[in-house]
Write an enzyme that holds these catalytic residues in place. Structure first.
Site, PDB file in Angstrom:
ATOM      1  N   LYS A  13       0.841  -1.369  -0.182  1.00 31.16           N
ATOM      2  CA  LYS A  13       0.010  -0.048   0.359  1.00 31.16           C
ATOM      3  C   LYS A  13       1.093   0.905   0.194  1.00 31.16           C
ATOM      4  O   LYS A  13       0.523   2.185  -0.988  1.00 31.16           O
ATOM      5  CB  LYS A  13      -0.729   0.477   1.317  1.00 31.16           C
ATOM      6  CG  LYS A  13      -1.894  -1.379   1.615  1.00 31.16           C
ATOM      7  CD  LYS A  13      -2.382  -1.056   3.054  1.00 31.16           C
ATOM      8  CE  LYS A  13      -2.105  -0.980   4.038  1.00 31.16           C
ATOM      9  NZ  LYS A  13      -1.278  -2.086   3.962  1.00 31.16           N
ATOM     10  N   ARG A  88      -8.683   1.543   9.310  1.00 33.64           N
ATOM     11  CA  ARG A  88      -8.422   0.144   8.951  1.00 33.64           C
ATOM     12  C   ARG A  88      -9.508  -0.874  10.500  1.00 33.64           C
ATOM     13  O   ARG A  88      -9.219  -1.734  10.347  1.00 33.64           O
ATOM     14  CB  ARG A  88      -7.363   0.247  10.565  1.00 33.64           C
ATOM     15  CG  ARG A  88      -5.710  -0.994   9.393  1.00 33.64           C
ATOM     16  CD  ARG A  88      -4.848  -0.970  10.200  1.00 33.64           C
ATOM     17  NE  ARG A  88      -3.785  -1.328  10.026  1.00 33.64           N
ATOM     18  CZ  ARG A  88      -2.316  -0.577   9.678  1.00 33.64           C
ATOM     19  NH1 ARG A  88      -2.508   0.837   9.652  1.00 33.64           N
ATOM     20  NH2 ARG A  88      -1.267  -1.278   9.612  1.00 33.64           N
ATOM     21  N   ARG A 127      11.852  -5.897   4.628  1.00 31.75           N
ATOM     22  CA  ARG A 127      11.610  -4.430   4.515  1.00 31.75           C
ATOM     23  C   ARG A 127      11.914  -4.044   5.033  1.00 31.75           C
ATOM     24  O   ARG A 127      13.039  -4.678   6.914  1.00 31.75           O
ATOM     25  CB  ARG A 127      10.181  -3.638   4.658  1.00 31.75           C
ATOM     26  CG  ARG A 127       9.448  -2.642   5.054  1.00 31.75           C
ATOM     27  CD  ARG A 127       7.826  -2.413   4.829  1.00 31.75           C
ATOM     28  NE  ARG A 127       7.625  -3.108   6.425  1.00 31.75           N
ATOM     29  CZ  ARG A 127       6.108  -3.011   6.227  1.00 31.75           C
ATOM     30  NH1 ARG A 127       5.585  -2.097   5.632  1.00 31.75           N
ATOM     31  NH2 ARG A 127       5.733  -3.403   7.252  1.00 31.75           N
ATOM     32  N   ARG A 160      11.549  -2.308  11.075  1.00 31.55           N
ATOM     33  CA  ARG A 160      10.585  -1.824  11.513  1.00 31.55           C
ATOM     34  C   ARG A 160      10.419  -3.347  13.335  1.00 31.55           C
ATOM     35  O   ARG A 160      10.375  -4.413  13.023  1.00 31.55           O
ATOM     36  CB  ARG A 160       9.499  -1.755  11.502  1.00 31.55           C
ATOM     37  CG  ARG A 160       9.635  -0.571  10.931  1.00 31.55           C
ATOM     38  CD  ARG A 160       8.726  -0.344   9.968  1.00 31.55           C
ATOM     39  NE  ARG A 160       6.777  -0.767  10.223  1.00 31.55           N
ATOM     40  CZ  ARG A 160       5.855  -0.178   9.904  1.00 31.55           C
ATOM     41  NH1 ARG A 160       5.973  -0.366   8.036  1.00 31.55           N
ATOM     42  NH2 ARG A 160       4.621  -0.912  10.167  1.00 31.55           N
ATOM     43  N   ARG A 171      -0.247  -9.553  13.666  1.00 37.45           N
ATOM     44  CA  ARG A 171      -1.365  -8.338  12.859  1.00 37.45           C
ATOM     45  C   ARG A 171      -1.830  -8.880  11.047  1.00 37.45           C
ATOM     46  O   ARG A 171      -2.704  -8.136  10.538  1.00 37.45           O
ATOM     47  CB  ARG A 171       0.680  -7.123  12.037  1.00 37.45           C
ATOM     48  CG  ARG A 171       0.925  -7.320  13.233  1.00 37.45           C
ATOM     49  CD  ARG A 171       2.568  -5.475  12.719  1.00 37.45           C
ATOM     50  NE  ARG A 171       2.304  -4.398  11.532  1.00 37.45           N
ATOM     51  CZ  ARG A 171       2.912  -4.128  10.409  1.00 37.45           C
ATOM     52  NH1 ARG A 171       4.157  -4.685  10.785  1.00 37.45           N
ATOM     53  NH2 ARG A 171       2.531  -3.505   9.992  1.00 37.45           N
TER      54      ARG A 171
HETATM   55  P1  ADP Z   1       2.354  -2.023   2.691  1.00 30.30           P
HETATM   56  O1  ADP Z   1       1.962  -0.324   3.068  1.00 30.30           O
HETATM   57  O2  ADP Z   1       1.224  -2.494   2.603  1.00 30.30           O
HETATM   58  O3  ADP Z   1       2.425  -2.134   4.650  1.00 30.30           O
HETATM   59  P2  ADP Z   1       4.769  -1.639   1.772  1.00 30.30           P
HETATM   60  O4  ADP Z   1       4.108  -1.120   0.147  1.00 30.30           O
HETATM   61  O5  ADP Z   1       5.996  -1.017   3.158  1.00 30.30           O
HETATM   62  O6  ADP Z   1       3.700  -2.280   2.151  1.00 30.30           O
HETATM   63  O7  ADP Z   1       5.678  -3.280   1.173  1.00 30.30           O
HETATM   64  C1  ADP Z   1       5.818  -3.652   1.881  1.00 30.30           C
HETATM   65  C2  ADP Z   1       7.290  -5.046   1.589  1.00 30.30           C
HETATM   66  O8  ADP Z   1       6.884  -5.652  -0.023  1.00 30.30           O
HETATM   67  C3  ADP Z   1       8.317  -3.537   1.092  1.00 30.30           C
HETATM   68  O9  ADP Z   1       9.470  -4.062   2.061  1.00 30.30           O
HETATM   69  C4  ADP Z   1       8.440  -3.261  -0.032  1.00 30.30           C
HETATM   70  O10 ADP Z   1       9.265  -2.736  -0.301  1.00 30.30           O
HETATM   71  C5  ADP Z   1       7.696  -4.300  -0.922  1.00 30.30           C
HETATM   72  N1  ADP Z   1       7.378  -4.250  -2.057  1.00 30.30           N
HETATM   73  C6  ADP Z   1       6.047  -3.469  -2.139  1.00 30.30           C
HETATM   74  N2  ADP Z   1       5.275  -3.931  -3.708  1.00 30.30           N
HETATM   75  C7  ADP Z   1       6.080  -4.750  -3.657  1.00 30.30           C
HETATM   76  C8  ADP Z   1       5.949  -5.879  -4.861  1.00 30.30           C
HETATM   77  N3  ADP Z   1       5.003  -5.187  -5.971  1.00 30.30           N
HETATM   78  N4  ADP Z   1       6.907  -6.742  -5.014  1.00 30.30           N
HETATM   79  C9  ADP Z   1       8.071  -7.306  -4.176  1.00 30.30           C
HETATM   80  N5  ADP Z   1       7.428  -6.685  -3.426  1.00 30.30           N
HETATM   81  C10 ADP Z   1       7.106  -4.969  -2.816  1.00 30.30           C
HETATM   82  P1  AMP Z   2       1.305   0.983   9.334  1.00 29.99           P
HETATM   83  O1  AMP Z   2       2.675   1.521   8.749  1.00 29.99           O
HETATM   84  O2  AMP Z   2       0.390   1.234   8.265  1.00 29.99           O
HETATM   85  O3  AMP Z   2       1.429  -0.793   8.634  1.00 29.99           O
HETATM   86  O4  AMP Z   2       0.920   0.332  10.330  1.00 29.99           O
HETATM   87  C1  AMP Z   2       1.823   0.317  11.573  1.00 29.99           C
HETATM   88  C2  AMP Z   2       0.791   0.598  13.115  1.00 29.99           C
HETATM   89  O5  AMP Z   2       0.792   1.594  13.431  1.00 29.99           O
HETATM   90  C3  AMP Z   2      -0.154  -0.812  12.869  1.00 29.99           C
HETATM   91  O6  AMP Z   2       0.441  -1.982  13.260  1.00 29.99           O
HETATM   92  C4  AMP Z   2      -1.125   0.044  13.808  1.00 29.99           C
HETATM   93  O7  AMP Z   2      -0.662  -1.034  15.430  1.00 29.99           O
HETATM   94  C5  AMP Z   2      -1.096   1.247  13.680  1.00 29.99           C
HETATM   95  N1  AMP Z   2      -1.675   1.887  12.797  1.00 29.99           N
HETATM   96  C6  AMP Z   2      -1.698   2.512  11.863  1.00 29.99           C
HETATM   97  N2  AMP Z   2      -2.934   3.280  11.015  1.00 29.99           N
HETATM   98  C7  AMP Z   2      -4.196   2.771  12.181  1.00 29.99           C
HETATM   99  C8  AMP Z   2      -5.336   2.759  12.244  1.00 29.99           C
HETATM  100  N3  AMP Z   2      -5.510   3.891  11.738  1.00 29.99           N
HETATM  101  N4  AMP Z   2      -5.990   2.122  13.338  1.00 29.99           N
HETATM  102  C9  AMP Z   2      -5.331   1.551  14.242  1.00 29.99           C
HETATM  103  N5  AMP Z   2      -3.655   1.869  14.243  1.00 29.99           N
HETATM  104  C10 AMP Z   2      -3.030   1.577  13.017  1.00 29.99           C
END
Ligand code: ADP
Ligand code: AMP
Length: 213
Positions: A13, A88, A127, A160, A171
């Site tokens: 995302k 969420r 990541r 992270r 999660r």
């Molecule tokens: P989210 O925001 O949904 O938690 P991220 O955008 O941070 O996910 O992506 C999670 C991990 O997967 C990151 O390390 C990113 O670089 C990698 N990633 C994102 N999109 C792709 C894809 N289409 N194919 C492979 N790896 C990806």
């Molecule tokens: P993210 O960076 O989106 O993966 O979020 C990391 C963490 O932040 C999540 O696992 C939650 O603990 C918290 N968080 C982020 N967005 C929300 C939301 N909209 N509602 C509740 N918790 C959130």
């Protein structure tokens, strides 16, 4: 244009939201990034949020809503935004619908980035996040030019705490029970679009751009 990104943690995302924001000139708003910035700066909000985040749990709706409603007041939101990690929960989605309706507005698209759970664990373990600018990389799928250093700002990259395998499992559980129901919620509003998030980053983006065009 007002867009919500849906999908499991690690679905991509944030990666796609940043590209959408750059192409359409709208802000990328990640509640996770805002919480992490607060933790880094040692604010009261950050201290409260950290206890939930470290366990892979959601931060309570009340706290999250206060934060996001405040963010919407900033001038850069006038022409829309791409939301990443919010809403969420159903109560968060309902609060958003209500807040938008109060000013005669609505969301344009909810884009669900579909990635099966099997792929998520390796995505999260690889990541690497920049705590300075929010940049996101992957050690295999999207490596930086110099290992451990953010391409965008030169900041240090970290794994992270909540991307460690034991927290990822929690999660994913939270995602399925509390966030996945939003797919039906937005399908009901007629704005749901689905993309295959297992494709390469650029291919996923092409699919999204075709939806938004
Ligand atoms: P989210 O925001 O949904 O938690 P991220 O955008 O941070 O996910 O992506 C999670 C991990 O997967 C990151 O390390 C990113 O670089 C990698 N990633 C994102 N999109 C792709 C894809 N289409 N194919 C492979 N790896 C990806
Ligand atoms: P993210 O960076 O989106 O993966 O979020 C990391 C963490 O932040 C999540 O696992 C939650 O603990 C918290 N968080 C982020 N967005 C929300 C939301 N909209 N509602 C509740 N918790 C959130």
């Amino acid at each position: 244009m007002k867009i919500v990104m849906l999908g499991a943690p690690g679905a991509g995302k944030g990666t796609q939201a940043k590209m959408i924001a750059a192409k359409y000139g709208i802000p990328h708003i990640s509640t996770g990034d805002i919480f992490r910035a607060n933790i880094k700066n040692g604010t009261e909000l950050g201290k409260k949020a950290k206890t939930y985040m470290d366990q892979g749990a959601l931060v309570p709706d009340e706290l999250t809503l206060e934060l996001i409603m405040d963010r919407f007041q900033q001038a850069d939101c006038a022409d829309g935004y791409v939301l990443d990690g919010f809403p969420r929960t159903i109560p968060q989605a309902e609060a958003l619908t209500k807040a938008l309706a109060a000013e005669g507005g609505k969301l344009d698209f909810a884009i669900n980035v579909e990635v099966p759970d099997e792929n998520i664990v390796s995505r999260m373990a690889g990541r690497r996040a920049c705590l300075s600018c929010g940049g996101t990389y992957h050690i295999v799928y999207n490596p930086t030019k110099q290992e451990g250093i953010c391409d965008a700002c030169g900041g240090e990259l970290v794994l992270r705490d909540d991307d460690k395998p034991e927290t990822v499992a929690k999660r994913l559980e939270v995602y399925h029970s509390q966030t996945q129901p939003l797919i039906d919620y937005y399908a009901g509003q007629g704005i749901l679009k689905e993309v295959d998030g297992t494709k390469e980053v650029s291919e996923v983006f092409d699919d999204i751009a075709a939806i938004l065009a």
